[in-house]
Design a protein around this motif. Structure first.
Motif, PDB file in Angstrom:
ATOM      1  N   THR A  38       0.827  -1.215   0.000  1.00 47.47           N
ATOM      2  CA  THR A  38       0.000   0.000   0.000  1.00 47.47           C
ATOM      3  C   THR A  38       0.860   1.264   0.000  1.00 47.47           C
ATOM      4  O   THR A  38       0.378   2.339  -0.338  1.00 47.47           O
ATOM      5  CB  THR A  38      -0.937   0.073   1.233  1.00 47.47           C
ATOM      6  N   LEU A  39       2.148   1.123   0.406  1.00 43.68           N
ATOM      7  CA  LEU A  39       3.055   2.283   0.357  1.00 43.68           C
ATOM      8  C   LEU A  39       3.504   2.557  -1.077  1.00 43.68           C
ATOM      9  O   LEU A  39       4.179   3.562  -1.340  1.00 43.68           O
ATOM     10  CB  LEU A  39       4.289   2.041   1.233  1.00 43.68           C
ATOM     11  N   GLY A  40       3.175   1.653  -1.978  1.00 41.32           N
ATOM     12  CA  GLY A  40       3.521   1.870  -3.382  1.00 41.32           C
ATOM     13  C   GLY A  40       4.742   1.086  -3.839  1.00 41.32           C
ATOM     14  O   GLY A  40       5.225   1.289  -4.949  1.00 41.32           O
ATOM     15  N   PHE A  41       5.239   0.164  -2.994  1.00 42.65           N
ATOM     16  CA  PHE A  41       6.423  -0.600  -3.374  1.00 42.65           C
ATOM     17  C   PHE A  41       6.055  -1.840  -4.179  1.00 42.65           C
ATOM     18  O   PHE A  41       5.005  -2.450  -3.970  1.00 42.65           O
ATOM     19  CB  PHE A  41       7.219  -1.018  -2.132  1.00 42.65           C
ATOM     20  N   SER A  42       6.958  -2.198  -5.075  1.00 39.34           N
ATOM     21  CA  SER A  42       6.811  -3.398  -5.881  1.00 39.34           C
ATOM     22  C   SER A  42       6.922  -4.639  -4.997  1.00 39.34           C
ATOM     23  O   SER A  42       7.686  -4.653  -4.035  1.00 39.34           O
ATOM     24  CB  SER A  42       7.921  -3.430  -6.931  1.00 39.34           C
ATOM     25  N   LEU A  43       6.166  -5.670  -5.347  1.00 41.14           N
ATOM     26  CA  LEU A  43       6.312  -6.958  -4.668  1.00 41.14           C
ATOM     27  C   LEU A  43       7.096  -7.943  -5.542  1.00 41.14           C
ATOM     28  O   LEU A  43       7.072  -9.147  -5.318  1.00 41.14           O
ATOM     29  CB  LEU A  43       4.945  -7.529  -4.283  1.00 41.14           C
ATOM     30  N   ASP A  44       7.820  -7.400  -6.524  1.00 45.22           N
ATOM     31  CA  ASP A  44       8.716  -8.213  -7.334  1.00 45.22           C
ATOM     32  C   ASP A  44       9.951  -8.536  -6.485  1.00 45.22           C
ATOM     33  O   ASP A  44      10.640  -7.632  -6.008  1.00 45.22           O
ATOM     34  CB  ASP A  44       9.117  -7.395  -8.578  1.00 45.22           C
TER      35      ASP A  44
ATOM     36  N   GLY B  13       4.719 -22.030  -9.746  1.00 45.09           N
ATOM     37  CA  GLY B  13       3.899 -20.962  -9.188  1.00 45.09           C
ATOM     38  C   GLY B  13       4.777 -20.001  -8.407  1.00 45.09           C
ATOM     39  O   GLY B  13       5.898 -20.355  -8.027  1.00 45.09           O
ATOM     40  N   TYR B  14       4.261 -18.790  -8.186  1.00 42.58           N
ATOM     41  CA  TYR B  14       5.100 -17.744  -7.596  1.00 42.58           C
ATOM     42  C   TYR B  14       4.383 -16.965  -6.493  1.00 42.58           C
ATOM     43  O   TYR B  14       3.144 -16.955  -6.427  1.00 42.58           O
ATOM     44  CB  TYR B  14       5.565 -16.781  -8.702  1.00 42.58           C
ATOM     45  N   PHE B  15       5.174 -16.278  -5.695  1.00 40.45           N
ATOM     46  CA  PHE B  15       4.654 -15.377  -4.671  1.00 40.45           C
ATOM     47  C   PHE B  15       3.621 -14.415  -5.254  1.00 40.45           C
ATOM     48  O   PHE B  15       3.810 -13.887  -6.330  1.00 40.45           O
ATOM     49  CB  PHE B  15       5.823 -14.557  -4.074  1.00 40.45           C
ATOM     50  N   ASN B  16       2.546 -14.242  -4.498  1.00 38.16           N
ATOM     51  CA  ASN B  16       1.535 -13.235  -4.806  1.00 38.16           C
ATOM     52  C   ASN B  16       0.563 -13.645  -5.913  1.00 38.16           C
ATOM     53  O   ASN B  16      -0.353 -12.886  -6.230  1.00 38.16           O
ATOM     54  CB  ASN B  16       2.206 -11.894  -5.156  1.00 38.16           C
ATOM     55  N   GLN B  17       0.773 -14.813  -6.481  1.00 38.87           N
ATOM     56  CA  GLN B  17      -0.210 -15.317  -7.448  1.00 38.87           C
ATOM     57  C   GLN B  17      -1.528 -15.607  -6.743  1.00 38.87           C
ATOM     58  O   GLN B  17      -1.533 -16.059  -5.595  1.00 38.87           O
ATOM     59  CB  GLN B  17       0.279 -16.629  -8.076  1.00 38.87           C
ATOM     60  N   HIS B  18      -2.608 -15.391  -7.459  1.00 41.87           N
ATOM     61  CA  HIS B  18      -3.922 -15.797  -6.983  1.00 41.87           C
ATOM     62  C   HIS B  18      -4.190 -17.180  -7.568  1.00 41.87           C
ATOM     63  O   HIS B  18      -4.137 -17.346  -8.784  1.00 41.87           O
ATOM     64  CB  HIS B  18      -4.997 -14.807  -7.431  1.00 41.87           C
TER      65      HIS B  18
END
Lengths: 134, 134, 134, 134
Positions: free
Chosen positions: A38-44, D63-68
């Motif tokens: 939510t702070l705008g950071f990538s989750l990559d 599969g990867y992190f944050n996937q639905h």
């Protein structure tokens, strides 16, 4: 106030019939990551910006399988290169706080493998989420 | 000084390539339980005597898959109904401390679901493991 | 016959009082990796050579906290790009098999993200570990 | 068709950057339990009615992190004391099946610690969820 809801999974319990202590840290990590999002950071994961320096959980009352838990997250302290998050873990059914969490996050450059100062922009966003801890 | 050795399992790492923070709490729980066993307590879950009131981990440097870790445990504080454990997590290959843990344990009667005073006998055993924390 | 020993951790149990089914797959992964290490492969995650195509566990009788388990691993089939491992999970105290595992491993090039034929050298090593499955 | 949705948690990945194989079994357990709940069974662990006899997962793509992920569950076989569930794990973003799961569930009396025949009522409910597996 940032909030996520989770439902306690069966495998997150242990032979004492309650939520195993290690599972609370799964919930805190999930809350932390969703807050950072939510702070705008990538989750990559190739562009990850924070490393966890410390985390803590105080267990107030036992939690159980299938409970709906609310994990509330707020900024409790902002330093030069790090900031602190406080969490309340609330049982949604009873509205009681069953645990309290804390995390110290360091702004971290994974390529250089070193910490970095918090930018002015990030500091402003963190300030807007700052709450005096209870 | 109580010490156990563990080898980091593959599934205890995460996509950042290091040990996931939640895995350290698995190691701390293992160290705690093995320490309690040396105090002479049963590991029968129907006769369990302690409940975890709080736990914390400070991450000093990153740990990795297949590392051999030593988890050292000592008593750092003895109260009326509770006591505190401090842990050092040492990389066996480099002899460096990569993390520091803490746990507050409450003497707990699971049948009555309430805390109980620490007996004189337990207090003596705990005292013999008391170390001033660093 | 390749064999590792593990001791069931507290957090690997669940509220039914026994080992949670997901924990058996932790043990099977550990057995697989240690077996692959004995074949002479690096455990450096940047030079990883295999990907898991399938895994299975049959639960014969319940396992419990603090049990000592032996996980025995042998090659049960060798294909062009893949091979199969069979596992027996034995309770060391009673010498009874409490679970049976299986894994299909594919020789995989993570850089190219594609499977590759099993080399003659690997085939020879696998053959020497081949056991007709029970 | 019974379906749940989960979002891959960070700690469910491993150092190869993808979902660790053991995490899929967490998802399958969650799907199984939610399916059983829809059959009208209690999720009170003191009145638990089923034990897992076998489970399997075929991994089709990483599969990867944050996937639905969507986990779809259907009955694939009904026996005297047991039944089988098949699962499809679908990436919600691409609509591709990334894994296939299977579980053999035994109707089990935890007090008597023995299996029991499937009642006519349960058989009817299971039949209404029966799908020929692909």
């Amino acid at each position: 106030m940032h909030e996520i809801q989770i439902v306690v999974r069966f495998g997150e319990t242990d032979a004492l019939g309650h939520i195993n202590n290690t599972s609370y840290f799964i919930y805190l990590e999930e809350a932390r990551i969703r807050f950072i999002e939510t702070l705008g950071f990538s989750l990559d994961t190739n562009r990850w910006n924070f490393i966890l320096a410390s985390t803590k959980c105080d267990f107030i009352s036992q939690g159980y399988f299938n409970q709906h838990l609310l994990i509330r997250t707020y900024v409790s302290k902002i330093g030069t290169k790090s900031f602190e998050l406080d969490h309340d873990i609330i049982c949604a059914e009873t509205n009681q706080r069953i645990a309290k969490g804390k995390a110290v996050m360091v702004h971290f450059n994974f390529e250089k493998q070193q910490s970095e100062p918090i930018s002015d922009g990030l500091r402003e966003v963190l300030k807007s989420n700052l709450v005096l801890s209870s």
